[in-house]
Design a protein around this motif. Structure first.
Motif, PDB file in Angstrom:
ATOM      1  N   THR A 229     -19.663  20.110  -6.611  1.00  0.00           N
ATOM      2  CA  THR A 229     -19.238  18.759  -6.360  1.00  0.00           C
ATOM      3  C   THR A 229     -18.764  18.451  -4.687  1.00  0.00           C
ATOM      4  O   THR A 229     -18.404  17.519  -4.191  1.00  0.00           O
ATOM      5  N   GLU A 230     -18.763  19.787  -4.032  1.00  0.00           N
ATOM      6  CA  GLU A 230     -18.191  19.859  -2.596  1.00  0.00           C
ATOM      7  C   GLU A 230     -19.575  18.888  -1.842  1.00  0.00           C
ATOM      8  O   GLU A 230     -20.488  19.213  -1.743  1.00  0.00           O
ATOM      9  N   PRO A 231     -19.276  17.870  -0.962  1.00  0.00           N
ATOM     10  CA  PRO A 231     -20.047  16.852  -0.527  1.00  0.00           C
ATOM     11  C   PRO A 231     -21.235  17.568   0.387  1.00  0.00           C
ATOM     12  O   PRO A 231     -22.430  17.264   0.477  1.00  0.00           O
ATOM     13  N   LEU A 232     -20.838  18.578   1.223  1.00  0.00           N
ATOM     14  CA  LEU A 232     -21.757  19.075   2.191  1.00  0.00           C
ATOM     15  C   LEU A 232     -22.704  20.104   1.306  1.00  0.00           C
ATOM     16  O   LEU A 232     -23.899  20.190   1.850  1.00  0.00           O
ATOM     17  N   ASP A 233     -22.277  20.683   0.242  1.00  0.00           N
ATOM     18  CA  ASP A 233     -22.894  21.352  -0.504  1.00  0.00           C
ATOM     19  C   ASP A 233     -24.121  20.788  -1.352  1.00  0.00           C
ATOM     20  O   ASP A 233     -25.310  20.839  -1.196  1.00  0.00           O
ATOM     21  N   VAL A 234     -23.665  19.535  -1.505  1.00  0.00           N
ATOM     22  CA  VAL A 234     -24.597  18.603  -2.273  1.00  0.00           C
ATOM     23  C   VAL A 234     -25.615  18.038  -1.683  1.00  0.00           C
ATOM     24  O   VAL A 234     -26.744  18.043  -1.755  1.00  0.00           O
ATOM     25  N   LEU A 235     -25.210  17.760  -0.377  1.00  0.00           N
ATOM     26  CA  LEU A 235     -26.219  16.979   0.584  1.00  0.00           C
ATOM     27  C   LEU A 235     -27.145  18.180   1.243  1.00  0.00           C
ATOM     28  O   LEU A 235     -28.400  17.761   1.158  1.00  0.00           O
ATOM     29  N   ARG A 236     -26.767  19.288   1.281  1.00  0.00           N
ATOM     30  CA  ARG A 236     -27.771  20.428   1.587  1.00  0.00           C
ATOM     31  C   ARG A 236     -28.674  20.787   0.650  1.00  0.00           C
ATOM     32  O   ARG A 236     -29.858  21.029   0.869  1.00  0.00           O
TER      33      ARG A 236
END
Length: 350
Positions: A229-236
């Motif tokens: 659920t970490e946003p940069l992880d999701v986006l990447r």
């Protein structure tokens, strides 16, 4: 390591908001009778730092971010990928719905290439910020590298700081990209811990069987890449260049004291992502409409958003947001020009 999007946002003028609320209470109408129009005027008073905020239509900047998605190879869209760049050309020629609405409301329109699979070279009026020729197919590998992810977010910052006019009073972000409802759905599923089958919708016009396939592609990718659920992880891992750029733009706009009017499902997925990256962002966002896309209502609810309109639209491009411009201007005109009970010499006590 800190990032630019973690920097403080501009402060909302709470005194101006309180004074605007007090003014609404003495205008010649029953309290609350103008509904959301009253809240619009109060919000803009805080954003502009004045009791009587100015009309915004001709000081609105619209930026359409275009990019392609490798996951289109999985058959998750009713249209081929070439449509993305053809629509960019249509934007440049002034033939799209958002072009008509921008012109009608005297809003500035900017077209941003964040990473289309096909070249936009020679297309006049396009700001070329391309990261790559579309993201990777997230069915097989993460959509972006770490550096691409951060660069895509920075496109939004660049547009706010160097492309739109300095006197902009309202920002609208639009998007274009075949398969981007798949990416937006994946982003929201991960951030909200919702099953793909509950969120994936028709997008460009898929039938029920194709929607189910789309949900299966999303669910498999989230599991394969162990998306958190970490946003940069999701986006990447499952995001898109234009989704990232929009998120970056919302944050950068708030850092400059410019509110953003959020469009439909894909733009709202960017807003959700941006709020996870910068938790103080929400008060700078105004939500325009509830689209017909299946997952939009769920994401709006997660953001506790109360959109102004529900017209059954699902076009994207920022078109639903642009439909709200006359409503906002009407709200500000009423706030500025209605008489108070004292001015009208209306007796309010029985």
């Amino acid at each position: 390591m800190s990032h630019w999007f973690e920097a403080p946002l501009a402060e909302i003028d709470l005194t101006a908001q309180q004074q605007a609320e007090a003014r609404q209470g003495v205008l010649t109408k029953p309290p609350g009778s103008l509904g959301q129009l009253e809240q619009l005027a109060i919000k803009f008073a805080g954003w502009q730092g004045t009791v009587i905020p100015e009309l915004i239509a001709n000081k609105t900047a619209i930026a359409i971010f275009a990019a392609d998605h490798g996951v289109a190879a999985e058959g998750v869209s009713a249209f081929p990928q070439i449509v993305t760049v053809e629509m960019v050309k249509n934007f440049a020629r002034g033939g799209a719905a958002i072009c008509v609405l921008a012109g009608h409301h005297s809003a500035a329109l900017h077209i941003i290439n964040a990473g289309t699979a096909n070249s936009v070279e020679g297309v006049e009026g396009v700001v070329d910020c391309a990261i790559a020729k579309g993201t990777a197919n997230f069915a097989n590998q993460p959509a972006m590298t770490d550096s691409q992810c951060l660069d895509a977010l920075a496109i939004g910052q660049h547009v706010i700081n160097h492309v739109i006019a300095d006197d902009t009073r309202l920002f609208i972000g639009g998007e274009m990209g075949i398969a981007n409802t798949t990416s937006a759905s994946a982003v929201c599923c991960a951030l909200l811990n919702i099953k793909a089958v509950e969120l994936a919708g028709a997008g460009t016009g898929l039938d029920e069987r194709s929607i189910m396939h789309k949900a299966e592609v999303i669910a498999a990718a989230l599991q394969t890449h162990s998306v958190t659920t970490e946003p940069l992880d999701v986006l990447r891992k499952v995001g898109g260049f234009e989704i990232a750029a929009l998120a970056g733009a919302y944050i950068a706009a708030a850092q400059k004291g410019i509110p953003s009017l959020v469009d439909g499902f894909i733009a709202t997925s960017s807003a959700l992502l941006a709020c996870r990256l910068q938790p103080e962002l929400k008060p700078w966002l105004l939500f325009s409409h509830q689209s017909a896309e299946k997952g939009h209502q769920r994401v709006l609810a997660a953001l506790e958003a109360n959109p102004l309109l529900s017209l059954g639209m699902r076009l994207g491009e920022g078109s639903g947001a642009a439909m709200c411009l006359p409503i906002i201007d009407s709200a500000l005109a009423l706030h500025a020009n209605m008489a108070t009970f004292e001015e009208a010499e209306v007796q309010t006590e029985i």
